[in-house]
Design a protein around this motif. Structure first.
Motif, PDB file in Angstrom:
ATOM      1  N   MET A  10      42.482   6.023   6.736  1.00  0.00           N
ATOM      2  CA  MET A  10      42.824   4.611   6.705  1.00  0.00           C
ATOM      3  C   MET A  10      43.737   4.179   7.842  1.00  0.00           C
ATOM      4  N   THR A  11      44.333   5.128   8.569  1.00  0.00           N
ATOM      5  CA  THR A  11      45.269   4.751   9.631  1.00  0.00           C
ATOM      6  C   THR A  11      45.051   5.523  10.926  1.00  0.00           C
ATOM      7  N   GLY A  12      44.360   6.668  10.855  1.00  0.00           N
ATOM      8  CA  GLY A  12      44.231   7.524  12.019  1.00  0.00           C
ATOM      9  C   GLY A  12      45.448   8.378  12.279  1.00  0.00           C
ATOM     10  N   LEU A  13      46.460   8.283  11.416  1.00  0.00           N
ATOM     11  CA  LEU A  13      47.687   9.055  11.586  1.00  0.00           C
ATOM     12  C   LEU A  13      47.532  10.449  10.976  1.00  0.00           C
ATOM     13  N   GLU A  14      48.212  11.416  11.564  1.00  0.00           N
ATOM     14  CA  GLU A  14      48.194  12.792  11.078  1.00  0.00           C
ATOM     15  C   GLU A  14      49.481  13.080  10.304  1.00  0.00           C
ATOM     16  N   GLY A  15      49.335  13.861   9.226  1.00  0.00           N
ATOM     17  CA  GLY A  15      50.507  14.239   8.435  1.00  0.00           C
ATOM     18  C   GLY A  15      50.457  15.697   8.044  1.00  0.00           C
ATOM     19  N   ARG A  16      51.599  16.224   7.655  1.00  0.00           N
ATOM     20  CA  ARG A  16      51.675  17.596   7.150  1.00  0.00           C
ATOM     21  C   ARG A  16      52.735  17.646   6.049  1.00  0.00           C
ATOM     22  N   ALA A  17      52.527  18.523   5.086  1.00  0.00           N
ATOM     23  CA  ALA A  17      53.443  18.640   3.949  1.00  0.00           C
ATOM     24  C   ALA A  17      54.293  19.893   4.072  1.00  0.00           C
ATOM     25  N   ASP A  18      55.551  19.778   3.670  1.00  0.00           N
ATOM     26  CA  ASP A  18      56.453  20.928   3.593  1.00  0.00           C
ATOM     27  C   ASP A  18      56.335  21.569   2.215  1.00  0.00           C
ATOM     28  N   GLU A  19      57.116  22.619   2.003  1.00  0.00           N
ATOM     29  CA  GLU A  19      57.125  23.302   0.715  1.00  0.00           C
ATOM     30  C   GLU A  19      57.853  22.462  -0.340  1.00  0.00           C
ATOM     31  N   ALA A  20      57.485  22.670  -1.587  1.00  0.00           N
ATOM     32  CA  ALA A  20      58.142  21.980  -2.692  1.00  0.00           C
ATOM     33  C   ALA A  20      59.514  22.579  -2.959  1.00  0.00           C
TER      34      ALA A  20
END
Length: 317
Positions: free
Chosen positions: A25-35
């Motif tokens: 929906m935006t073309g942006l990249e993301g990444r998640a850290d640990e919980a």
């Protein structure tokens, strides 16, 4: 229930759907850290959140939580992708909130459906937006534990997924479930003639942003004779009064859902093509709509790359 179990079974689908929808929906990249575990006493409202109460084996709240500046940047990107308009506001105005609601509802809808599909003992309420601490306060009552996962958006900032835990009813959550979802998609009919450019086309969605996006895409294809409805009930009324030639209708809406509206429409109109839009690939809903004579399904998220071709495939242009 351990942090690992909560992350894998409950939070993971939300995080993955958010990263996928962010890209689409935006073309942006993301990444998640640990919980990790947050201190309840230190928890602070950051400025914008999408909240969904959950009941069953776990009593709590799923929270998609943004700093205001991150919310503004993502909202601007969603709006630009959907309607082709930039928004230079540095605060969360009505248009940006509408864009964020569409993004958040897509994420929550797809993730909660996936969890419910696997019968894990969780039930989720419809998501609500919190714009200040007063909106947020009811969700914080009775919270005993908070599990947090930061998500980094390249060049923008961070948002967070929080699970606010009030009470774990039982510790028998399955940890070996394969949380994947296959879309049961109805392809557009292979035969048929192009919809005439003078045809009256109705768009039904409780999101002003989605209605605006579809109307813009239709205009790009030469369809400028359009009407809009913001709910299933008004869609039924407009089918009777305006008699549109083609309909694009959302499934999940705040008052009357699209499948119920379709049932009412088919009681007096069995011919007008109706294409449903949904963030949930629920085979029960799809089958029900098929039985009611739906013309097809478009599964969200919509974006600048896929939307035009999806609409074009159904209009045969």
């Amino acid at each position: 229930m351990s942090v690992e179990t909560i992350h894998k079974i409950i939070l993971h689908p939300f995080i993955q759907e958010s990263l996928s929808s962010l890209k689409a929906m935006t073309g942006l990249e993301g990444r998640a850290d640990e919980a990790f575990i947050d201190n309840v006493e230190d928890f602070r409202f950051k400025g914008y959140a999408v909240c969904s109460d959950m009941k069953g084996n776990l009593d709590g709240v799923i929270l998609m939580h943004h700093y205001s500046e991150t919310a503004v940047a993502v909202g601007q990107a969603v709006q630009l992708s959907l309607v082709g308009e930039s928004n230079d506001s540095d605060t969360l105005n009505e248009d940006l909130v509408s864009a964020l609601e569409e993004w958040g509802n897509t994420i929550v809808g797809r993730a909660t459906h996936l969890l419910q599909k696997h019968n894990l003992g969780f039930e989720f309420a419809s998501p609500h937006v919190a714009l200040d601490l007063e909106d947020m306060t009811p969700y914080l009552k009775g919270v005993k534990q908070i599990v947090t996962v930061p998500v980094h958006v390249e060049g923008v900032g961070r948002y967070y997924f929080n699970l606010l835990v009030r009470e774990v009813q039982q510790d028998n959550v399955y940890t070996d479930v394969n949380l994947t979802s296959e879309a049961h998609i109805i392809p557009p009919p292979l035969n048929g003639v192009p919809v005439d450019k003078n045809a009256l086309i109705m768009t039904v969605d409780d999101s002003p942003m989605i209605r605006k996006a579809i109307v813009r895409l239709l205009a790009d294809m030469g369809y400028t004779n359009t009407i809009e409805a913001d709910d299933g009930a008004s869609a039924v009324e407009m089918m009777r009064s305006d008699k549109p030639d083609f309909v694009f209708m959302d499934v999940v809406m705040k008052q009357v859902n699209g499948d119920r509206a379709l049932e009412a429409i088919r009681s007096f109109d069995t011919q007008t093509p109706v294409v449903m839009l949904s963030s949930v690939t629920d085979s029960t809903v799809v089958d029900r709509c098929q039985q009611l004579g739906v013309h097809g399904f478009i599964f969200k998220p919509l974006n600048a790359e896929n939307s035009l071709e999806l609409l074009r495939s159904y209009l045969k242009v």
